[in-house]
Design a protein around this motif. Structure first.
Motif, short mmCIF file in Angstrom:
data_model
loop_
_atom_site.label_atom_id
_atom_site.label_comp_id
_atom_site.label_asym_id
_atom_site.label_seq_id
_atom_site.Cartn_x
_atom_site.Cartn_y
_atom_site.Cartn_z
N ALA A 577 0.76 21.76 16.74
CA ALA A 577 1.64 22.79 17.31
C ALA A 577 1.84 23.98 16.38
CB ALA A 577 2.97 22.16 17.67
N GLU A 578 2.05 23.69 15.08
CA GLU A 578 2.36 24.82 14.18
C GLU A 578 1.13 25.67 13.90
OE1 GLU A 578 3.02 23.69 10.18
OE2 GLU A 578 1.95 21.81 10.39
N ARG A 579 -0.04 25.10 14.15
CA ARG A 579 -1.26 25.84 13.82
C ARG A 579 -1.82 26.60 15.02
NH1 ARG A 579 -4.29 21.32 10.01
NH2 ARG A 579 -2.43 20.82 8.81
N LEU A 580 -1.51 26.10 16.20
CA LEU A 580 -2.16 26.64 17.39
C LEU A 580 -1.97 28.16 17.57
CD1 LEU A 580 -4.02 25.66 19.63
CD2 LEU A 580 -2.03 25.26 21.06
N PRO A 581 -0.77 28.69 17.31
CA PRO A 581 -0.63 30.15 17.47
C PRO A 581 -1.62 30.92 16.59
CG PRO A 581 1.53 29.11 17.22
CD PRO A 581 0.50 28.04 16.99
N SER A 582 -1.81 30.46 15.36
CA SER A 582 -2.76 31.16 14.47
C SER A 582 -4.19 30.99 14.98
CB SER A 582 -2.68 30.62 13.05
OG SER A 582 -1.39 30.74 12.57
N VAL A 583 -4.47 29.81 15.54
CA VAL A 583 -5.82 29.58 16.08
C VAL A 583 -6.06 30.53 17.26
CG1 VAL A 583 -7.35 27.89 17.18
CG2 VAL A 583 -5.80 27.18 15.35
N GLN A 584 -5.04 30.68 18.09
CA GLN A 584 -5.19 31.58 19.24
C GLN A 584 -5.37 33.02 18.76
OE1 GLN A 584 -1.86 30.77 21.82
NE2 GLN A 584 -2.83 28.93 22.64
N LYS A 585 -4.60 33.39 17.76
CA LYS A 585 -4.75 34.75 17.21
C LYS A 585 -6.17 34.95 16.71
CE LYS A 585 -0.16 36.10 15.72
NZ LYS A 585 0.76 35.56 14.72
N MET A 586 -6.68 33.94 16.03
CA MET A 586 -8.03 34.03 15.46
C MET A 586 -9.06 34.24 16.57
SD MET A 586 -9.90 30.77 13.77
CE MET A 586 -10.48 29.88 15.17
N ILE A 587 -8.88 33.53 17.66
CA ILE A 587 -9.88 33.63 18.73
C ILE A 587 -9.73 34.94 19.51
CG2 ILE A 587 -10.71 32.57 20.87
CD1 ILE A 587 -9.69 29.88 19.75
N LEU A 588 -8.48 35.32 19.74
CA LEU A 588 -8.24 36.47 20.62
C LEU A 588 -8.26 37.81 19.87
CD1 LEU A 588 -5.45 34.93 22.88
CD2 LEU A 588 -7.88 35.18 23.39
N ALA A 589 -8.46 37.74 18.54
CA ALA A 589 -8.43 38.98 17.75
C ALA A 589 -9.49 39.95 18.25
CB ALA A 589 -8.67 38.64 16.28
N ASP A 590 -9.12 41.26 18.26
CA ASP A 590 -10.09 42.29 18.65
C ASP A 590 -10.91 42.75 17.46
OD1 ASP A 590 -9.49 42.32 21.34
OD2 ASP A 590 -7.83 43.74 21.09
#
Ligand code: PEP
Ligand code: MG
Length: 892
Positions: A577-590
């Protein structure tokens, strides 16, 4: 003329003809072969003979017609028995009575037919009453014969006979059949004969029809069901054993019982069993009367008991295995009616195998081969915790206690008949089969249930034997349990449980609880299991590694004997849970910068995980796979984002402009990344090619963690694995990144660390071009989940839901290929890849890390294909260790 019949004295002749002991067992059946063998050993066995399995098969093949010459041979054998016993079959003055029992090569307890007391009719019964001085015994035997004949040979229902017995018990005011007065028995005989008009009074006719009934019972439904469930071939046939009757019901100096040379549930090395005074064998097994523990026999009949102990040892030494014996004492004289290798629980199998090596009875190799991987699996079965049992007891939820006949904990909803158990199990429910007692007709329900409960029956009851054989927890003989089959309830005093309500049973202690108790996995460090697995390790060539993602899993895996980590799925670390937001940011980064910022947050977390793995597995390989699965698994769904957008737009109380723009941007990216078939899309090495920052971050986390572990005094051995490669150029590229990062880190830290870079082989192309891949890859690991998916071109996520199970049921595929490796297809590709890889890079390390790594048949195939290791989930490690040993020993 073919020999269809062997007397027990002709076993050496049978052996000479059949060639070896296994063939003798095939010819005479397990029971017949052992009776004859015991006769040869000088064990007191009532004289008799065996009609062969070949005769049974000939009978079936000829459309239920006995082969020519068979009855003449039976007559000849009967002459021999008459000579040995000094009695004559059908002669009222000195009658010989015989039993007629089935006996296939493999034991099928209770699945086929038996008729006892053959040879009785009015005349013989009357004179037997006189000669024996025990008319009660004579008429009790006679009524038993008619009853068995009616149900077994003529296929009549049991109820009318039971009703008559009930009527007479009430009339004469007695509780059990054994107490019925002789006059009542005589009346019962007449009444039985009325409802059994086809009962032949000619003893020879009785014998012939009984033999044929046993032949036919081989093809009966319950025998066929049992063979299907136990993988016993249908073409073996059953032998028929005709044997002089000895009587355990001739008075108070008679008894009959069953005994195991060791404890069938725990494996303890002492005789175990039950007996009944003044009774016949089936009374003990049926559990109608409360049996007496075998230990009491030392006081009750010391001489016969001593002799039984000696024979038990003699038979164990001879067969070099635990024996399951039936015996009878007739007027003080002990007779053995049967012996066979005893059924046992997994725990008992392991302990007995180990202790027999210690006693010098068998070799370590034999001990290892005597335990199956499935039995080891049993050690990993759930149990209730001490605390949960205590808590349930404190809460008053201990319903009852019975006999602890088959260990392990089970939880399920109560079903009162086998068909309901099957129906509910098929609908996905966990079921507890509860019956007054079980019969062979209940086996399908027993197989479908999690556990079995009966109110009657003993340690050797049908329920106990079958449960133990199939590894089902069971509690039997709960006298205070009242089962109301009509009302579909069971109760103990005023506590009532309805069908469909949960109960939990502990087959190791014999406890039955109301409700659902939480379960845990038992201690794998059982002293005998550790010894046996230690011996297995001496024989196996394959290493066993574990699939583990976290240090806690790694520690458990090592406890279970894993020699390293064969697969750490790094993306699992991303799901937290604590990591998922950063993982999403990493994937969705422009932009690359945004992505790097997200990765910078993840790096220390990954490094910590890796350090933990290296320290837990110091000195052993830790194969870490670069992030693999399709990106959508980490991303919020389109719906979810649309909802979020809607809520923001609706909320006019505050200004949400910036947030709305961000959600819109995310929606756009999620849409860009949407794939129809993500398992075959943007995943595996392809991610690393298009987003090189990700493998770079992971490589840095790995090498830094290795430096940390080394500084802490450990010996890290990271192997960095690139998933789903299809071309050597991909490897060249990603390996280049890894090597550069490693150089950087070692320079920064001033520490040299060992590492390797390899790849997973998960596609046919990778397998076919293994040679070129091995130019870059320093090791291979077959991801057999994906390799099966890509070889068959069937989706690992969907196939089992839609058609694969039917394919297996209809015999189109022999097994589910996601469970057991497909030898020809996937196995063929593995073979090509191993050759290709090792030609390019001699001695390269190759293993598998798909789910197949814990499947015994697949482990055997990996051994054959010359792999170095299998890697499986920590819980399966002990199973794989034993399976690898079996494979190595089998190959020898
Ligand atoms: C495999 O494909 O066999 C494998 C181990 O990887 P995953 O199951 O993670 O795809
Ligand atoms: Mg895979």
């Amino acid at each position: 003329m073919k020999k269809w019949v062997y007397t027990f004295d002709e076993v050496s002749e049978a052996e000479a003809l059949a060639g070896d002991w296994d063939s003798v067992r095939g010819l005479l059946g397990g029971k017949g072969a052992n009776l004859a063998d015991m006769t040869r050993l000088g064990v007191p066995v009532p004289p008799g003979f065996t009609v062969t399995t070949e005769a049974c098969n000939a009978y079936t093949d000829a459309g239920l017609s006995v082969p020519e010459g068979m009855w003449d041979q039976v007559r000849g054998a009967l002459d021999h028995v008459e000579e040995k016993t000094g009695k004559t079959f059908g002669d009222p003055d000195n009658p010989l009575l015989v039993s007629c029992r089935s006996g296939a090569k493999f034991s099928m307890p209770g699945m086929m037919d038996t008729v006892l007391d053959i040879g009785l009719n009015h005349e013989v019964a009357a004179s037997l009453a006189e000669i024996s001085g025990d008319p009660h015994f004579a008429y009790d035997s006679y009524r038993r014969l008619i009853q068995m004949y009616g149900s077994v040979v003529l296929g009549n229902p049991d109820e009318p006979y039971e009703e008559i017995l009930e009527e007479f018990r009430t009339k004469t005011g007695v509780a059990t059949d054994a107490e019925l007065p002789t006059d009542a028995l005589k009346d019962i005989v007449e009444r039985f004969l009325k409802i059994t008009p086809r009962f032949p009074s000619d003893p020879t006719e009785q014998l012939k029809l009984a033999v044929e009934a046993v032949f036919k019972s081989w093809s009966g439904k319950r025998a066929v069901d049992y063979r299907n469930a136990s993988n016993i071939p249908h073409d073996l046939g059953t032998a028929v054993n005709v044997q002089t009757m000895v009587f355990g019901n001739l008075g108070e100096d008679c008894l009959t019982g069953v005994a195991m040379s060791r404890h069938g549930a725990t494996g303890e090395n002492h005789i175990e069993g039950d007996y009944l005074f003044n009774a016949q064998g089936e009374d003990v097994v049926a559990g109608i009367r409360a049996t007496i523990h075998i230990g009491e026999m030392a006081n009750d009949m010391p001489k016969a008991y001593e002799e039984l102990l000696e024979i038990s040892d003699q038979l164990e030494n001879h067969y070099r295995d635990m024996q399951d014996m039936e015996f009878t004492v007739e007027n003080g004289k002990l007779w053995l009616l049967q012996t066979r290798d005893g059924k046992r629980t997994a725990q008992a199998a392991v302990r007995i195998a180990v202790e027999m090596v210690d006693q010098g009875l068998i070799s370590k190799e034999e001990a290892v081969m005597r335990v199956t991987p499935d039995q080891i699996d049993f050690f990993l079965h759930p149990q209730f915790t001490v605390e949960s049992r205590k808590a349930a007891k404190a809460a008053g939820n201990l319903l009852a206690e019975g006999l602890n006949v088959s260990p392990g904990a089970a939880v399920g909803v109560v079903a009162f008949d086998a068909d309901k158990a099957v129906e509910w199990a098929e609908a996905g429910k966990k079921v507890m089969l509860v019956r007054p007692e079980t019969k062979p007709d209940d086996v399908h329900g027993m197989l479908a249930a999690e556990g079995i409960v009966t109110s009657r029956g003993g340690r050797t009851s049908h329920a106990a034997l079958v449960a133990r054989q199939f590894g089902k927890p069971a509690v039997v003989g709960i006298a205070e349990l009242d089962i109301d089959l009509e009302g579909r309830t069971m109760s103990v005093e005023d506590r009532v449980i309805k069908e469909g309500e949960f109960v939990s049973i502990e087959g190791t202690s014999g406890e039955v609880f109301v409700g659902q108790l939480p379960t845990v996995v038992p201690d794998i460090n059982d002293r005998w299991l550790s010894t046996l697995l230690g011996w297995a390790d001496e024989f196996r060539r394959l290493k066993v590694l574990a699939n583990a993602d976290y240090p806690t899993d790694a520690i458990r895996a090592k406890d279970y004997g894993a020699e390293g980590i064969g697969l750490c799925r790094t993306e699992h670390m991303f799901f937290e849970a604590e990591r998922l937001p950063s993982v999403q940011k990493m994937i969705l980064a422009d932009t690359t910068e945004d992505r790097q910022a997200a990765l910078d947050v993840l790096l220390p977390m990954q490094r910590e995980d890796f350090r933990g793995l290296f320290e837990a597995m110091s000195g052993m390989p830790v194969i870490i796979r670069m992030i693999d699965p399709p990106l959508h698994e980490f991303l919020p769904g389109q719906d979810e984002l649309e909802h979020e957008l809607h809520d923001l737009e609706e909320d006019t109380a505050v200004e949400h402009g910036a947030e709305i723009a961000e959600v819109e941007r995310k929606l756009g990216r999620v849409d860009d990344l949407h794939e129809e078939n993500p398992m075959l899309g943007f995943r595996g090495v392809r991610l690393g090619i298009l987003m090189p920052e990700i493998p770079k971050m992971q490589a840095r986390a790995i090498i830094e963690a290795a430096c940390d572990a080394k500084e802490n005094g450990f010996d890290p051995k990271p192997e960095i694995m690139i998933p789903l490669s299809i071309h050597v150029k991909e490897l060249e590229r990603v390996k280049g990144l890894v090597v550069d990062v490693a150089k950087e880190v070692t320079k920064e830290r001033g520490i040299e660390v060992y590492y390797q870079v390899g790849t997973m082989v998960e596609t046919p192309r990778a397998a076919m071009t293994a040679g070129p891949l091995a130019r870059e890859a320093e090791f291979f690991s077959f991801g057999t989940n994906d390799l099966t998916q890509t070889t068959f071109a069937i989706s690992r996520d969907d196939a089992e839901k839609s058609f694969l199970i039917q394919y297996v049921e209809q015999g189109i595929l022999p097994v589910n290929p996601f469970q057991t490796l497909d030898r020809l297809g996937v196995g063929g590709l593995i073979k090509i890849a191993v050759e290709g890889g090792r030609t390019q890079r001699p001695g390269m390390e190759i293993g598998i890390c798909g789910e197949h790594g814990g499947d015994p048949d697949s482990v055997a195939l990996c051994h054959e294909l010359g792999l170095d290791y299998v890697s499986c989930s920590p819980f399966r490690v002990p199973v794989a260790r034993l399976a690898a040993a079996h494979a190595a020993i089998d190959q020898k």
